[in-house]
Design a protein around this motif. Sequence first.
Motif, mmCIF file in Angstrom:
data_model
loop_
_atom_site.group_PDB
_atom_site.id
_atom_site.type_symbol
_atom_site.label_atom_id
_atom_site.label_comp_id
_atom_site.label_asym_id
_atom_site.label_seq_id
_atom_site.Cartn_x
_atom_site.Cartn_y
_atom_site.Cartn_z
ATOM 1 N N LEU A 17 14.195 16.861 2.885
ATOM 2 C CA LEU A 17 14.776 15.685 3.523
ATOM 3 C C LEU A 17 13.869 14.507 3.245
ATOM 4 C CD1 LEU A 17 15.524 17.338 6.993
ATOM 5 C CD2 LEU A 17 16.889 17.449 4.882
ATOM 6 N N LEU A 18 14.431 13.416 2.732
ATOM 7 C CA LEU A 18 13.625 12.306 2.255
ATOM 8 C C LEU A 18 14.127 10.991 2.852
ATOM 9 C CD1 LEU A 18 14.715 14.127 -0.507
ATOM 10 C CD2 LEU A 18 12.492 13.281 -1.230
ATOM 11 N N ARG A 19 13.199 10.077 3.036
ATOM 12 C CA ARG A 19 13.537 8.760 3.556
ATOM 13 C C ARG A 19 12.558 7.747 2.970
ATOM 14 N NH1 ARG A 19 14.426 7.221 9.951
ATOM 15 N NH2 ARG A 19 14.349 4.965 9.729
ATOM 16 N N GLY A 20 13.080 6.623 2.466
ATOM 17 C CA GLY A 20 12.225 5.564 1.948
ATOM 18 C C GLY A 20 11.776 5.808 0.526
ATOM 19 N N GLY A 21 10.719 5.088 0.135
ATOM 20 C CA GLY A 21 10.131 5.261 -1.188
ATOM 21 C C GLY A 21 11.014 4.825 -2.340
ATOM 22 N N MET A 66 0.842 -1.201 0.000
ATOM 23 C CA MET A 66 0.000 0.000 0.000
ATOM 24 C C MET A 66 0.875 1.247 0.000
ATOM 25 S SD MET A 66 -2.836 1.264 2.783
ATOM 26 C CE MET A 66 -1.636 1.354 4.108
ATOM 27 N N ALA A 67 0.704 2.084 -0.995
ATOM 28 C CA ALA A 67 1.505 3.304 -1.099
ATOM 29 C C ALA A 67 1.046 4.331 -0.063
ATOM 30 C CB ALA A 67 1.392 3.885 -2.500
ATOM 31 N N ARG A 68 1.993 4.799 0.729
ATOM 32 C CA ARG A 68 1.727 5.896 1.665
ATOM 33 C C ARG A 68 2.856 6.904 1.535
ATOM 34 N NH1 ARG A 68 0.771 3.620 7.669
ATOM 35 N NH2 ARG A 68 2.982 3.175 7.353
ATOM 36 N N ALA A 69 2.529 8.158 1.785
ATOM 37 C CA ALA A 69 3.553 9.199 1.822
ATOM 38 C C ALA A 69 3.200 10.180 2.916
ATOM 39 C CB ALA A 69 3.670 9.903 0.476
ATOM 40 N N ILE A 70 4.226 10.723 3.515
ATOM 41 C CA ILE A 70 4.079 11.708 4.585
ATOM 42 C C ILE A 70 4.857 12.939 4.168
ATOM 43 C CG2 ILE A 70 4.577 12.250 6.988
ATOM 44 C CD1 ILE A 70 4.433 8.620 5.984
ATOM 45 N N LEU A 71 4.184 14.059 4.002
ATOM 46 C CA LEU A 71 4.814 15.335 3.667
ATOM 47 C C LEU A 71 4.558 16.295 4.815
ATOM 48 C CD1 LEU A 71 6.259 17.341 1.804
ATOM 49 C CD2 LEU A 71 4.072 17.740 0.644
ATOM 50 N N TRP A 72 5.587 16.560 5.586
ATOM 51 C CA TRP A 72 5.489 17.461 6.726
ATOM 52 C C TRP A 72 6.266 18.735 6.424
ATOM 53 C CZ3 TRP A 72 6.293 14.165 11.833
ATOM 54 C CH2 TRP A 72 5.196 13.314 11.987
ATOM 55 N N VAL A 73 5.602 19.861 6.593
ATOM 56 C CA VAL A 73 6.195 21.164 6.307
ATOM 57 C C VAL A 73 6.538 21.841 7.634
ATOM 58 C CG1 VAL A 73 5.888 23.387 5.180
ATOM 59 C CG2 VAL A 73 4.836 21.322 4.194
ATOM 60 N N LEU A 74 7.825 22.024 7.896
ATOM 61 C CA LEU A 74 8.275 22.785 9.056
ATOM 62 C C LEU A 74 8.227 24.253 8.642
ATOM 63 C CD1 LEU A 74 9.409 19.845 9.416
ATOM 64 C CD2 LEU A 74 11.203 20.863 10.831
ATOM 65 N N ASP A 75 7.093 24.857 8.898
ATOM 66 C CA ASP A 75 6.769 26.177 8.373
ATOM 67 C C ASP A 75 7.849 27.184 8.747
ATOM 68 O OD1 ASP A 75 5.517 28.739 7.872
ATOM 69 O OD2 ASP A 75 3.587 27.706 7.882
ATOM 70 N N SER A 76 8.509 27.721 7.732
ATOM 71 C CA SER A 76 9.478 28.825 7.829
ATOM 72 C C SER A 76 10.907 28.389 8.073
ATOM 73 C CB SER A 76 9.085 29.860 8.894
ATOM 74 O OG SER A 76 9.494 29.480 10.209
ATOM 75 N N LEU A 77 11.236 27.081 8.065
ATOM 76 C CA LEU A 77 12.605 26.652 8.351
ATOM 77 C C LEU A 77 13.480 26.803 7.104
ATOM 78 C CD1 LEU A 77 14.495 25.565 10.533
ATOM 79 C CD2 LEU A 77 13.986 23.260 9.708
ATOM 80 N N ARG A 102 6.646 3.822 12.666
ATOM 81 C CA ARG A 102 5.395 3.692 11.912
ATOM 82 C C ARG A 102 5.627 3.577 10.413
ATOM 83 N NH1 ARG A 102 3.934 6.378 16.594
ATOM 84 N NH2 ARG A 102 1.759 6.117 17.259
ATOM 85 N N LEU A 103 6.850 3.714 9.955
ATOM 86 C CA LEU A 103 7.125 3.737 8.527
ATOM 87 C C LEU A 103 7.441 2.346 8.010
ATOM 88 C CD1 LEU A 103 9.356 6.946 8.235
ATOM 89 C CD2 LEU A 103 6.889 6.720 7.851
ATOM 90 N N ASP A 104 6.754 1.936 6.956
ATOM 91 C CA ASP A 104 7.078 0.698 6.259
ATOM 92 C C ASP A 104 8.186 0.968 5.242
ATOM 93 O OD1 ASP A 104 5.068 -0.578 7.671
ATOM 94 O OD2 ASP A 104 3.550 -0.165 6.121
#
Length: 407
Positions: free
Chosen positions: A364-368, A1-12, A332-334
């Motif tokens: 910054l990326l991890r997995g996929g 099952m494809a999942r992706a998490i895009l988290w924006v650290l606003d203003s970094l 939590r990441l597969d």
Amino acid sequence: MARAILWVLDSLGIGALPDAAAYGDAGADTLGHIAAHCAEGRANQGREGPLRIPNLLALGLGEAARLATGHYPEGCVETPEPHSAWAAARERSCGKDTTSGHWEMVGLPTTTPWGLFEANTDSIPVDLLEALRQAHDLPGWLGNRHASGTDILRELGDEHRRSGKPIVYTSADSVLQIAAHETDFGLGRLYALCATARSLVDALRIGRVIARPFAGSGPADYRRTPNRRDYSMPPHGPTLLDALVAAGIEVVGVGKMGDVFAHRGLSQEIHAHGIDGLFDASLGAIDAADRPRLILTNFVDFDSEYGHRRDVAGYAAALERFDRRLPELWGRLDADDLLILCADHGNDPTWPGSDHTREHIPVLLRGGGLRPGNHGLRESFADIGQTLAHHFGLAALASGRAFEHLS
């Protein structure tokens, strides 16, 4: 099952863009200046020593900063892990605003400049304010200038509560902000006022109208509440989010993401406040995924609570708190999940004024299935959206270049 998490650290942000001088931001460096202040003992109120963000550094944050500025953040330990991938990205869009940054990262650069209220005083046209006054039977308005949101509350909060006149103000960004006391003026009334203002500023290409409710009994304790609401101009074209939803892939927006995209291209919106509240809600959205899903979160506090308020120590402590919680995400990441952490602009807390700063962002990326290591200096935030489109098996977007995969 494809999942992706895009988290924006606003203003970094991680260092000024080549065109930053046109915005008054040559030399700005949100992460670099925070790290330097910590290393030199100038940002230690409530904390001590150099900036401690080992998990973000392991993902390559320091290396991304080196790509943008030529040097590693001062006092930080160089610890990239073999599985991580990193890049620094430049914004193609005009401006340095939340809206343009987020739209570009989902494949929709904004090359037509946003409208601005450029005058420092008498900023917003009186005919616009008069139309707003008549539509809501207001006794008038207060402010109407460039201002810090916290300063103007201390200055005009009492008069607002006596007179019933809302406080209107703006900044260097494409924004009209309206502040009103949550109890005395009424939250629903403020939202209705901002919805009308949104329709009035469309022709001026103002990116956002922001409702700024506040509470308290006097200048010493006036404080903005978590019930902020942004009324954004709708995206001017299709985005990655629209393509995902059309393909039957869930898009879950956590925090203010619904407001940023004018509630378009989202399957579900989860409202949460504060770094820990947003973190918890995002983990919950990951745990609840039972089919392909993108979890899209904006961690706004870095920007609203620390960047705009020029609170270097607070920004540093918030980054450290966020960093300490990242191991909760790792579990939590597969193997085939894709994690992307990035920013949308800068907001250097050491910089003059209280506005955003025109900077590179880290990616910054991890997995996929991505190739670990250095992915270089990217020419657009849209490379994020293109990478996500590839991850979910969608057709290529009109803008952006996907990050390189192992195969």
